[in-house]
Enzyme design. Structure first.
Site, mmCIF file in Angstrom:
data_model
loop_
_atom_site.group_PDB
_atom_site.id
_atom_site.type_symbol
_atom_site.label_atom_id
_atom_site.label_comp_id
_atom_site.label_asym_id
_atom_site.label_seq_id
_atom_site.Cartn_x
_atom_site.Cartn_y
_atom_site.Cartn_z
ATOM 1 N N ASP A 1 35.930 -21.318 -9.814
ATOM 2 C CA ASP A 1 35.067 -20.652 -9.429
ATOM 3 C C ASP A 1 35.020 -20.484 -7.863
ATOM 4 O O ASP A 1 34.459 -21.962 -7.301
ATOM 5 C CB ASP A 1 34.540 -19.283 -9.181
ATOM 6 N N ASP B 1 33.841 -17.359 -4.965
ATOM 7 C CA ASP B 1 32.845 -16.783 -4.393
ATOM 8 C C ASP B 1 31.756 -16.467 -5.626
ATOM 9 O O ASP B 1 31.170 -16.424 -6.860
ATOM 10 C CB ASP B 1 32.861 -15.104 -4.178
#
Length: 256
Positions: free
Chosen positions: A12, A14
């Protein structure tokens, strides 16, 4: 039944690669407020609360509705919010491009080691492709985007996390099966998405996600750790390891 060998790592962006909510988005919002001549300022505690609302424009509206006592809203509030949000995005990209948003501890080291070890690398995130590649280029150098085989970013799938679509798409593009991969995430939504796609998941929490529900994670750490900044295992057994390297990933993957 033989254990699948670890072949791919899916990250991922953020909150996982960088704490870009607090160090990036929050700072960009404050710069945009100043640009608009507003005396608003979001400190970390305020932003923690605002992060419970998804979407930047929605966050501004929530702030106006719930935090401000005597704000006199303009006639066209929607346009006003859109304008501030657009400015925030410009300010965020500027911060990214100047390298003002650092990677979280251990992230750069682990990506380099995983690339050296021949693991296939992918990104699976709702952030834009530009945001993901700019962050990598500014922190790890221009060549680093070439280390990733797949950038599954933005609106490439219809259903956002916690739906499994983005991870299913990343697996398909990698040409690997779920048991051959490991995910690195920071939120319960991200974990739910990866788990629904059948993926083992290492969670590295940050300030904002610390108290979320990570049931089903392979292991939960407070960071990926460095030799001089060891991680703390919050859930699961890290043995005597104090930072995440490829050997550690292979070990937790085989247990999962």
């Amino acid at each position: 039944q033989t254990m699948a060998e670890l072949k791919g790592l899916i990250f991922d962006v953020d909150g996982t690669l960088a704490d870009n909510e607090q160090d990036g988005q929050r700072v960009a919002f404050n710069l945009a407020f100043a640009d608009a001549g507003l005396d608003w300022f979001w400190d970390e505690q305020t932003y923690d609360r605002l992060l419970q609302v998804f979407g930047g424009k929605e966050r501004i509206r929530y702030y106006i509705d719930d935090f401000l006592e005597d704000f006199d809203p303009p006639a066209d509030l929607d346009a006003f919010i859109r304008r501030i949000h657009r400015r925030k995005t410009e300010r965020y990209v500027e911060l990214l491009q100047t390298g003002a948003i650092p990677l979280r501890p251990g992230v750069g080291r682990l990506i380099g080691e995983a690339h050296q070890a021949g693991l296939r690398l992918a990104i699976a995130s709702t952030t834009t492709l530009e945001n993901a590649t700019t962050l990598l280029e500014q922190t790890l150098g221009e060549q680093s985007t070439g280390w990733f085989d797949v950038f599954a970013c933005g609106d490439i799938v219809a259903n956002k996390k916690p739906a499994p679509d983005i991870y299913e798409y990343a697996l398909e593009q990698l040409g690997l099966s779920a048991p051959e991969c490991l995910v690195i995430e920071d939120t319960e939504h991200g974990l739910a998405s990866a788990r629904a796609a059948g993926l083992a998941t290492l969670v590295t929490v940050n300030r904002t996600t610390r108290n979320q529900d990570f049931t089903g994670a392979t292991i939960v750490l407070d960071s990926l750790g460095e030799s001089d900044a060891p991680f703390t295992a919050l859930v699961g057994n890290a043995g005597d390891a104090t930072w995440v390297d490829v050997a550690f990933l292979r070990r937790i993957h085989s247990k999962a």
